[in-house]
Design a protein around this motif. Structure first.
Motif, mmCIF file in Angstrom:
data_model
loop_
_atom_site.group_PDB
_atom_site.id
_atom_site.type_symbol
_atom_site.label_atom_id
_atom_site.label_comp_id
_atom_site.label_asym_id
_atom_site.label_seq_id
_atom_site.Cartn_x
_atom_site.Cartn_y
_atom_site.Cartn_z
ATOM 1 N N GLY A 218 -2.033 68.424 -72.644
ATOM 2 C CA GLY A 218 -2.521 67.396 -71.449
ATOM 3 C C GLY A 218 -2.586 66.278 -71.641
ATOM 4 O O GLY A 218 -1.887 65.574 -70.771
ATOM 5 N N CYS A 219 -2.896 65.715 -72.548
ATOM 6 C CA CYS A 219 -2.383 64.076 -73.032
ATOM 7 C C CYS A 219 -0.750 64.097 -73.006
ATOM 8 O O CYS A 219 -0.323 62.790 -72.584
ATOM 9 N N PHE A 220 -0.117 64.963 -73.618
ATOM 10 C CA PHE A 220 1.353 64.762 -73.631
ATOM 11 C C PHE A 220 1.840 64.665 -72.432
ATOM 12 O O PHE A 220 2.700 63.631 -71.853
ATOM 13 N N LYS A 221 1.407 65.637 -71.449
ATOM 14 C CA LYS A 221 1.983 65.641 -69.969
ATOM 15 C C LYS A 221 1.744 64.241 -69.378
ATOM 16 O O LYS A 221 2.498 63.426 -68.724
ATOM 17 N N ALA A 222 0.097 63.678 -69.496
ATOM 18 C CA ALA A 222 0.013 62.470 -68.970
ATOM 19 C C ALA A 222 0.896 61.343 -69.511
ATOM 20 O O ALA A 222 1.005 60.414 -68.881
ATOM 21 N N MET A 223 1.205 61.370 -70.817
ATOM 22 C CA MET A 223 1.812 60.260 -71.426
ATOM 23 C C MET A 223 3.286 60.404 -71.036
ATOM 24 O O MET A 223 3.912 59.222 -70.597
ATOM 25 N N LYS A 224 3.890 61.362 -70.739
ATOM 26 C CA LYS A 224 5.235 61.582 -70.065
ATOM 27 C C LYS A 224 5.179 60.926 -68.475
ATOM 28 O O LYS A 224 6.211 60.271 -68.216
ATOM 29 N N GLU A 225 4.193 61.316 -67.893
ATOM 30 C CA GLU A 225 4.150 60.990 -66.583
ATOM 31 C C GLU A 225 3.595 59.347 -66.355
ATOM 32 O O GLU A 225 4.253 58.729 -65.342
ATOM 33 N N HIS A 226 2.766 58.634 -67.190
ATOM 34 C CA HIS A 226 2.177 57.638 -66.967
ATOM 35 C C HIS A 226 2.342 56.698 -67.858
ATOM 36 O O HIS A 226 1.663 55.567 -67.876
ATOM 37 N N TYR A 227 2.841 56.847 -69.207
ATOM 38 C CA TYR A 227 2.748 56.000 -70.346
ATOM 39 C C TYR A 227 4.220 55.755 -70.754
ATOM 40 O O TYR A 227 4.486 54.982 -71.888
ATOM 41 N N ALA A 228 5.320 56.447 -70.253
ATOM 42 C CA ALA A 228 6.468 56.401 -70.841
ATOM 43 C C ALA A 228 7.317 55.141 -70.822
ATOM 44 O O ALA A 228 8.371 54.852 -71.481
#
Ligand code: SF4
Ligand code: SF4
Length: 368
Positions: A218-228
């Motif tokens: 879940g964190c990984f998905k969030a990071m791909k979408e919002h932190y990359a």
């Protein structure tokens, strides 16, 4: 009406073919038209146009969407269901529709203590040895996430041991780590999620972080979408696959088990990571890798995202995945996400099936 104007193009794309009934895990359990993409899209349209009241029933139809994105894969005209659901949930909140108690509690907990579990923020790093509890400057950050920090530290400890064995210089944020914001985004509260995202980014900048490794899908998905834009996100299993291929990690212990790998939606369809977990498991001597009939892009969600809000439904969905794993003859059902792991264990209990549900990081550590 503003919502309809903004999303009309996507809404009218639905040609009501019903293909989504074949793929929606919630529909497969409930058999209800209000629990499948076609029905949900119709309800959104009617409610946002003001043709029907924004009742609790309409709200529940949207909130029981797993955001798993399985329907988008098979939808002939490509209705962007995942995005539509997120936008509709956000629009409902903006219209003043309050969340049901179970979800509101999660929201309040995250806004107050930066985790969904009503645990104190100052204890977030309590699972860590003292020398790792304070952040320091490093290229690699291990972001544990809320589930690992408060409920499944065994996964975090496995990841730490593997990183240490490979000689990776990494840091953790300890008590200063924040929720990634994903649970808030899922329930439509993107504004509060933005605050968390900004806090995480500022903290990582302070310590010069370039890569963020996380065992939480879940964190990984969030990071791909919002932190990359500021860091490179890596799922821990993806990173370990890289280290194995570079010869920096070597398996030494055989593990003669039949293992089926479960493609969680956040690491798979949302994160695009399908082969790395399989490559890692195949590299373990003696391990036989099995496949679900529906795998990779076509994998069926375990129901995990609903475990906190609609637990009975979540567990029923998971019990189907466990049954499928048992029918394949799997001894171990492996997942790379703490939410999948927890819910699949619940599903095994509900189905009365003895299935060893394991985290992929833990399997890696066992075979080193
Ligand atoms: S598959 Fe797509 S077009 Fe067909 S009913 Fe479902 S959402 Fe509509
Ligand atoms: S995103 Fe998943 S749960 Fe939601 S409607 Fe599509 S298939 Fe069903």
């Amino acid at each position: 009406m503003a919502f309809i104007q903004e999303h009309e193009e996507d809404i009218v794309k639905c040609m009501k073919c019903g293909n989504c009934q074949e793929t929606c895990p919630v529909y497969q359990i409930t058999g209800m038209e209000s629990r499948v993409a076609r029905g949900r899209v119709r309800l959104i349209k009617a409610a946002m146009r003001g043709d029907i009241e924004l009742t609790d029933g309409v709200q529940e139809s949207l909130l029981t969407c797993l955001q798993c994105d399985a329907c988008s894969v098979t939808c002939p005209p490509g209705v962007p269901v995942n995005d539509l659901m997120l936008q509709a949930k956000a629009a409902m909140l903006k219209k003043g529709k309050t969340l049901p108690e179970s979800l509101n509690r999660i929201r309040v907990n995250i806004e107050g203590e930066s985790n969904p579990f009503s645990q104190p923020k100052k204890e977030r790093g309590a699972w860590l040895p003292p020398e790792l509890r304070q952040p320091r400057s490093a290229k690699y950050l291990l972001h544990a996430g809320c589930a690992v920090s408060y409920a499944q530290s065994r996964i975090g400890k496995a990841v730490i041991r593997i990183l240490q064995q490979a000689g990776v210089d990494f840091t953790l944020m300890g008590d200063r780590e924040e929720c990634c914001g994903d649970p808030l985004i899922r329930m439509g509260d993107a504004e509060q999620a933005e605050l968390l995202i900004a806090r995480n980014k500022a903290l990582w900048k302070e310590f010069g972080i370039e890569y963020v490794i996380t065992p939480c899908a879940g964190c990984f998905k969030a990071m791909k979408e919002h932190y990359a834009d500021v860091i490179k996100p890596l799922h821990s299993v993806q990173f370990f696959d890289q280290l194995i291929k570079e010869g920096k990690l070597k398996f030494t212990k055989p593990f003669a088990k039949k293992v089926v790998y479960f493609d969680g939606c956040d690491i798979g369809r949302h994160g695009g990571v399908y082969e790395e977990p399989r490559d890692v498991l195949r590299a373990i001597s003696g391990l036989t890798l099995l496949e679900f009939a529906k795998n990779r892009q076509n994998s069926v969600c375990c129901g995990g995202p609903l475990l906190g809000s609609y637990p009975e439904l979540a567990k029923k969905i998971a019990s189907e995945r466990v049954r499928e794993a048992a029918e394949l003859g799997a001894e171990i059902l492996a997942a790379a996400c703490p939410t999948c792991l927890l819910n699949l264990k619940e599903g095994a209990n509900l189905a009365g099936i003895k299935m060893d549900v394991q985290d992929v990081n833990a399997l890696i550590m066992r075979a080193l």
